[in-house]
Scaffold this motif. Structure first.
Motif, PDB file in Angstrom:
ATOM      1  N   LYS A 244      -9.388  42.401  -7.791  1.00  0.00           N
ATOM      2  CA  LYS A 244      -8.574  41.794  -8.850  1.00  0.00           C
ATOM      3  C   LYS A 244      -7.203  42.452  -8.976  1.00  0.00           C
ATOM      4  O   LYS A 244      -6.413  42.089  -9.835  1.00  0.00           O
ATOM      5  N   GLN A 245      -6.945  43.438  -8.125  1.00  0.00           N
ATOM      6  CA  GLN A 245      -5.654  44.127  -8.092  1.00  0.00           C
ATOM      7  C   GLN A 245      -5.279  44.700  -9.451  1.00  0.00           C
ATOM      8  O   GLN A 245      -4.194  44.460  -9.976  1.00  0.00           O
ATOM      9  N   ARG A 246      -6.168  45.496 -10.034  1.00  0.00           N
ATOM     10  CA  ARG A 246      -5.853  46.113 -11.324  1.00  0.00           C
ATOM     11  C   ARG A 246      -4.982  47.344 -11.097  1.00  0.00           C
ATOM     12  O   ARG A 246      -5.120  48.046 -10.089  1.00  0.00           O
ATOM     13  N   SER A 247      -4.118  47.606 -12.025  1.00  0.00           N
ATOM     14  CA  SER A 247      -3.212  48.749 -11.940  1.00  0.00           C
ATOM     15  C   SER A 247      -3.938  50.010 -12.408  1.00  0.00           C
ATOM     16  O   SER A 247      -4.586  50.013 -13.450  1.00  0.00           O
ATOM     17  N   VAL A 248      -3.830  51.078 -11.638  1.00  0.00           N
ATOM     18  CA  VAL A 248      -4.478  52.331 -12.013  1.00  0.00           C
ATOM     19  C   VAL A 248      -3.467  53.435 -12.310  1.00  0.00           C
ATOM     20  O   VAL A 248      -3.841  54.478 -12.806  1.00  0.00           O
ATOM     21  N   GLY A 249      -2.223  53.231 -12.025  1.00  0.00           N
ATOM     22  CA  GLY A 249      -1.243  54.269 -12.311  1.00  0.00           C
ATOM     23  C   GLY A 249      -0.004  54.117 -11.464  1.00  0.00           C
ATOM     24  O   GLY A 249       0.208  53.109 -10.808  1.00  0.00           O
ATOM     25  N   ALA A 250       0.790  55.160 -11.484  1.00  0.00           N
ATOM     26  CA  ALA A 250       2.044  55.143 -10.732  1.00  0.00           C
ATOM     27  C   ALA A 250       2.043  56.301  -9.746  1.00  0.00           C
ATOM     28  O   ALA A 250       1.414  57.331  -9.967  1.00  0.00           O
ATOM     29  N   GLN A 251       2.737  56.106  -8.646  1.00  0.00           N
ATOM     30  CA  GLN A 251       2.848  57.105  -7.602  1.00  0.00           C
ATOM     31  C   GLN A 251       4.313  57.189  -7.204  1.00  0.00           C
ATOM     32  O   GLN A 251       4.991  56.166  -7.114  1.00  0.00           O
ATOM     33  N   THR A 252       4.827  58.381  -6.963  1.00  0.00           N
ATOM     34  CA  THR A 252       6.222  58.501  -6.539  1.00  0.00           C
ATOM     35  C   THR A 252       6.298  58.432  -5.024  1.00  0.00           C
ATOM     36  O   THR A 252       5.412  58.898  -4.320  1.00  0.00           O
ATOM     37  N   GLY A 253       7.365  57.828  -4.554  1.00  0.00           N
ATOM     38  CA  GLY A 253       7.577  57.696  -3.128  1.00  0.00           C
ATOM     39  C   GLY A 253       9.039  57.860  -2.780  1.00  0.00           C
ATOM     40  O   GLY A 253       9.905  57.892  -3.649  1.00  0.00           O
ATOM     41  N   LEU A 254       9.331  57.962  -1.516  1.00  0.00           N
ATOM     42  CA  LEU A 254      10.685  58.136  -1.010  1.00  0.00           C
ATOM     43  C   LEU A 254      11.493  56.854  -1.203  1.00  0.00           C
ATOM     44  O   LEU A 254      11.005  55.768  -0.926  1.00  0.00           O
ATOM     45  N   CYS A 255      12.713  56.979  -1.675  1.00  0.00           N
ATOM     46  CA  CYS A 255      13.593  55.823  -1.855  1.00  0.00           C
ATOM     47  C   CYS A 255      14.038  55.335  -0.477  1.00  0.00           C
ATOM     48  O   CYS A 255      14.601  56.095   0.312  1.00  0.00           O
ATOM     49  N   LEU A 256      13.770  54.080  -0.171  1.00  0.00           N
ATOM     50  CA  LEU A 256      14.120  53.548   1.140  1.00  0.00           C
ATOM     51  C   LEU A 256      15.589  53.148   1.249  1.00  0.00           C
ATOM     52  O   LEU A 256      16.104  52.966   2.353  1.00  0.00           O
ATOM     53  N   THR A 257      16.273  53.033   0.131  1.00  0.00           N
ATOM     54  CA  THR A 257      17.685  52.673   0.159  1.00  0.00           C
ATOM     55  C   THR A 257      18.542  53.858   0.641  1.00  0.00           C
ATOM     56  O   THR A 257      19.414  53.696   1.486  1.00  0.00           O
ATOM     57  N   CYS A 258      18.279  55.033   0.104  1.00  0.00           N
ATOM     58  CA  CYS A 258      19.084  56.209   0.480  1.00  0.00           C
ATOM     59  C   CYS A 258      18.306  57.194   1.336  1.00  0.00           C
ATOM     60  O   CYS A 258      18.835  58.252   1.699  1.00  0.00           O
ATOM     61  N   LEU A 259      17.054  56.901   1.644  1.00  0.00           N
ATOM     62  CA  LEU A 259      16.174  57.752   2.441  1.00  0.00           C
ATOM     63  C   LEU A 259      16.004  59.143   1.827  1.00  0.00           C
ATOM     64  O   LEU A 259      15.939  60.152   2.529  1.00  0.00           O
ATOM     65  N   GLY A 260      15.935  59.199   0.503  1.00  0.00           N
ATOM     66  CA  GLY A 260      15.643  60.444  -0.193  1.00  0.00           C
ATOM     67  C   GLY A 260      16.826  61.354  -0.449  1.00  0.00           C
ATOM     68  O   GLY A 260      16.672  62.396  -1.057  1.00  0.00           O
ATOM     69  N   SER A 261      18.010  60.996  -0.003  1.00  0.00           N
ATOM     70  CA  SER A 261      19.170  61.873  -0.203  1.00  0.00           C
ATOM     71  C   SER A 261      19.746  61.742  -1.599  1.00  0.00           C
ATOM     72  O   SER A 261      20.366  62.682  -2.102  1.00  0.00           O
ATOM     73  N   GLY A 262      19.591  60.581  -2.237  1.00  0.00           N
ATOM     74  CA  GLY A 262      20.143  60.367  -3.565  1.00  0.00           C
ATOM     75  C   GLY A 262      21.583  59.897  -3.564  1.00  0.00           C
ATOM     76  O   GLY A 262      22.155  59.655  -4.611  1.00  0.00           O
ATOM     77  N   GLU A 263      22.197  59.802  -2.385  1.00  0.00           N
ATOM     78  CA  GLU A 263      23.586  59.372  -2.283  1.00  0.00           C
ATOM     79  C   GLU A 263      23.660  57.913  -1.847  1.00  0.00           C
ATOM     80  O   GLU A 263      22.864  57.462  -1.034  1.00  0.00           O
ATOM     81  N   ALA A 264      24.625  57.199  -2.380  1.00  0.00           N
ATOM     82  CA  ALA A 264      24.795  55.794  -2.039  1.00  0.00           C
ATOM     83  C   ALA A 264      25.288  55.670  -0.599  1.00  0.00           C
ATOM     84  O   ALA A 264      26.121  56.446  -0.144  1.00  0.00           O
ATOM     85  N   THR A 265      24.769  54.666   0.102  1.00  0.00           N
ATOM     86  CA  THR A 265      25.186  54.470   1.481  1.00  0.00           C
ATOM     87  C   THR A 265      26.315  53.457   1.593  1.00  0.00           C
ATOM     88  O   THR A 265      26.885  53.290   2.655  1.00  0.00           O
ATOM     89  N   ASP A 266      26.645  52.775   0.528  1.00  0.00           N
ATOM     90  CA  ASP A 266      27.693  51.747   0.544  1.00  0.00           C
ATOM     91  C   ASP A 266      29.052  52.373   0.553  1.00  0.00           C
ATOM     92  O   ASP A 266      29.445  53.190  -0.138  1.00  0.00           O
TER      93      ASP A 266
END
Length: 59
Positions: free
Chosen positions: A37-59
């Protein structure tokens, strides 16, 4: 009378722009779903795919 020439100190480099998705942290929160039923059990942190974990904008 001779005057000495003073060297100008270079201006500091501007700070890089922060990533819009992770707001500069490099991590994003993802909801974890389990079961048929795809129930939500919580949240998990993951690597940002936009900046690849650097935190800096690529634009």
């Amino acid at each position: 009378m001779a005057t000495t020439r003073r060297k100008k100190t270079p201006a500091p480099a501007p700070a890089p722009a922060k990533c819009r998705v992770c707001k500069g942290s490099g991590e994003v929160s993802i909801t974890v779903r389990v079961g048929r039923k795809q129930r939500s059990v919580g949240a998990q942190t993951g690597l940002c795919l936009t900046c690849l974990g650097s935190g800096e904008a690529t634009d």
